[in-house]
Structures are given as C-alpha cells and as structure tokens.
Design a protein around this motif. Structure first.
Motif: not given
Length: 149
Positions: A94-111
């Motif tokens: 996931c390019p850029g994940l390690a920067r830790d400055s962007d918001i992670m938006v999880v597309e979640q269905f259920g719990s």
C-alpha cells in the motif's frame, strides 16, 4: 542487418536492467517481503518480541483490537493488549501507508475485517483519495503461556 539486431537487443537490455532491478524487492529476512528500514524493523521487532506466531486467521473481529500500527507499506499490526498482536501482510502493499499521515478508510461489511477486504488512504489535508489497498491474512502473535515478560 542480422548483425545489428543482437546489438540493438543488447543495448535495450542493458538500458532496461536498472529499471527492472529497481522493481525487485530488496533483501529481507522473509521471502517475498520488501526490505524494512532500520526504524521499521525496530518497530516490528519491538511489537513481536517474545511472541510466537499462531495459525493465520481469515478475519479479525473489531472488538479484538485496541491499536493499529503502520510498520511499512506492506505490514500492519493490530494490538490487542500487551500479550497479543495480529500481523497483516497486505496483498501487494500500500504505497504511502508507512508515512502514517494519511487517514485509513476501511470498507467494512459487518463487525470484522477479512483478508481480501479493501481500504484506501485519504490525504488528511486535501481530502484526496489515495491508493486502494487489500488486507492479507491476520496472523496472531502471542506470548507463550507462563511468560510474564
């Protein structure tokens, strides 16, 4: 004309080798994993120290985690108290994940979040959506029974 073809092919191959080599993952302790920086390796070692890997899980219920740690563009950790950490090696990184400055938006269905589910990064200041990323399996790391350290 037959003599110029091998020279042209050799010239193209010589020019392309640095580009091809730049795409290959650098050496690391784990097969198929991208090399970690010293800081990333220290974070991973600190979080998994004294813990033993368990059987990979397809899904991780939300109630099981208290903290998300971005180790690198390829590795996420989910802490569940001091004795249990779930490691997720993302499918394709996931390019850029390690920067830790962007918001992670999880597309979640259920719990729960499952292997193959998507999330994407969103720039914190501009709101521009970044890359879409895919979770891998969740591997639990636990301290062995009787280990108080």
């Amino acid at each position: 004309m037959a003599k110029t073809f091998p020279l042209c092919a050799a010239a193209l191959l010589t020019a392309a080798l640095p580009l091809i080599a730049g795409c290959a993952p650098a050496g690391s302790a784990e097969a198929g994993a991208s090399a970690l920086t010293p800081k990333q390796a220290k974070t991973l070692d600190k979080q998994l120290a004294g813990k033993v890997a368990g059987k990979p899980m397809n899904c991780l219920p939300n109630y099981r985690t208290t903290d998300t740690i971005r180790v690198s563009d390829n590795i996420l950790l989910y802490r569940s108290g001091g004795n249990l950490v779930y490691r997720n090696d993302l499918k394709g990184g996931c390019p850029g994940l390690a920067r830790d400055s962007d918001i992670m938006v999880v597309e979640q269905f259920g719990s729960q979040v499952c292997s193959g589910d998507f999330f994407h990064l969103v720039d914190r200041s501009s709101g521009i959506r970044g890359p879409t990323c895919v979770f891998g399996d969740f591997v639990p790391y636990r301290k062995p029974a009787g280990d108080k350290g």
